[in-house]
Design an enzyme around this catalytic site. Sequence first.
Site, short mmCIF file in Angstrom:
data_model
loop_
_atom_site.label_atom_id
_atom_site.label_comp_id
_atom_site.label_asym_id
_atom_site.label_seq_id
_atom_site.Cartn_x
_atom_site.Cartn_y
_atom_site.Cartn_z
N ARG A 1 -1.17 -5.79 -8.69
CA ARG A 1 -0.08 -6.73 -8.41
C ARG A 1 0.13 -7.72 -9.52
O ARG A 1 1.24 -8.17 -9.78
CB ARG A 1 -0.38 -7.50 -7.12
CG ARG A 1 -0.18 -6.71 -5.88
CD ARG A 1 -0.83 -7.37 -4.70
NE ARG A 1 -2.26 -7.23 -4.80
CZ ARG A 1 -3.09 -7.25 -3.76
NH1 ARG A 1 -2.62 -7.43 -2.55
NH2 ARG A 1 -4.37 -7.09 -3.93
N LYS B 1 -18.11 -7.72 6.33
CA LYS B 1 -16.75 -8.24 6.21
C LYS B 1 -16.11 -8.37 7.60
O LYS B 1 -16.29 -7.50 8.44
CB LYS B 1 -15.92 -7.27 5.34
CG LYS B 1 -14.93 -7.98 4.44
CD LYS B 1 -14.37 -7.03 3.39
CE LYS B 1 -12.98 -7.43 2.95
NZ LYS B 1 -12.43 -6.54 1.93
N HIS C 1 0.83 -1.21 0.00
CA HIS C 1 0.00 0.00 0.00
C HIS C 1 0.87 1.26 0.00
O HIS C 1 0.62 2.19 -0.79
CB HIS C 1 -0.88 0.07 1.26
CG HIS C 1 -1.91 -1.01 1.39
ND1 HIS C 1 -2.01 -1.81 2.49
CD2 HIS C 1 -2.92 -1.38 0.56
CE1 HIS C 1 -3.04 -2.65 2.35
NE2 HIS C 1 -3.60 -2.42 1.18
N SER D 1 -2.45 -7.89 2.28
CA SER D 1 -2.91 -7.92 3.67
C SER D 1 -3.31 -9.34 4.06
O SER D 1 -3.10 -9.76 5.20
CB SER D 1 -4.10 -6.98 3.86
OG SER D 1 -3.71 -5.64 3.64
P1 ADP Z 1 -9.49 -3.91 -0.94
O1 ADP Z 1 -10.23 -4.74 0.04
O2 ADP Z 1 -10.26 -2.72 -1.44
O3 ADP Z 1 -8.79 -4.65 -2.06
P2 ADP Z 1 -6.85 -3.61 0.17
O4 ADP Z 1 -6.47 -2.91 1.44
O5 ADP Z 1 -6.59 -5.07 0.10
O6 ADP Z 1 -8.35 -3.25 -0.04
O7 ADP Z 1 -6.11 -2.94 -1.07
C1 ADP Z 1 -6.23 -1.57 -1.36
C2 ADP Z 1 -5.48 -1.26 -2.65
O8 ADP Z 1 -4.08 -1.50 -2.47
C3 ADP Z 1 -5.88 -2.12 -3.83
O9 ADP Z 1 -5.88 -1.32 -5.00
C4 ADP Z 1 -4.78 -3.14 -3.92
O10 ADP Z 1 -4.64 -3.65 -5.22
C5 ADP Z 1 -3.60 -2.29 -3.52
N1 ADP Z 1 -2.48 -3.13 -3.06
C6 ADP Z 1 -2.43 -3.93 -1.99
N2 ADP Z 1 -1.23 -4.56 -1.91
C7 ADP Z 1 -0.52 -4.13 -2.97
C8 ADP Z 1 0.80 -4.42 -3.47
N3 ADP Z 1 1.61 -5.30 -2.87
N4 ADP Z 1 1.19 -3.79 -4.60
C9 ADP Z 1 0.36 -2.93 -5.23
N5 ADP Z 1 -0.88 -2.62 -4.82
C10 ADP Z 1 -1.31 -3.21 -3.71
#
Ligand code: ADP
Length: 150
Positions: free
Chosen positions: A90, A41, A17, A127
């Site tokens: 990703r 969730k 992030h 995450s």
């Molecule tokens: P959501 O539940 O909306 O997917 P997340 O917290 O999992 O929420 O992710 C928020 C954003 O961060 C998303 O656009 C996700 O693709 C991006 N993201 C998470 N991890 C990475 C990473 N390792 N590289 C690039 N983007 C990431």
Amino acid sequence: MKIAVFPGSFDPLTLGHTDIIDRALPLFDKIILAIGTNSSKKYMFSLEERLHFLKETYKDEAKILVETYSGLTVDYCKTKDSEFILRGLRNAQDLEFEKAIGQTNYKMAGIETIFLISSSGLAHISSTVVRDVMRHGGSYEFMVPEVVKT
Ligand code: ADP
């Protein structure tokens, strides 16, 4: 003024992030880190903890605002005068999933999604993986910012 909303669960905040957020900073005048609250969730970290991770990490960054929201992301964007959604990619699965949402959001509300691809070496971080490693007592520290380690 170019305002972007970066929506996510941040359960917890990871270096994946922060990579996207840090690299988007020069592109926008303001970035709103928006924790979506979805009552159906199950989260590992409380909303307060997730807010703290973001606020603490970006406390010295004047362009960043941290908020929570519920409902459609595009509706939230409108209330914030934001014309852009920021998302990270990703891999091909992320692309396929985000493509449909991005196209829908554009049709619904004229809001463009700006995608940044993970920096080299960070695409493995999610995450979900961090939570699994934490639950089983493994070392997760190399995947998260300082505030999540304490
Ligand atoms: P959501 O539940 O909306 O997917 P997340 O917290 O999992 O929420 O992710 C928020 C954003 O961060 C998303 O656009 C996700 O693709 C991006 N993201 C998470 N991890 C990475 C990473 N390792 N590289 C690039 N983007 C990431």
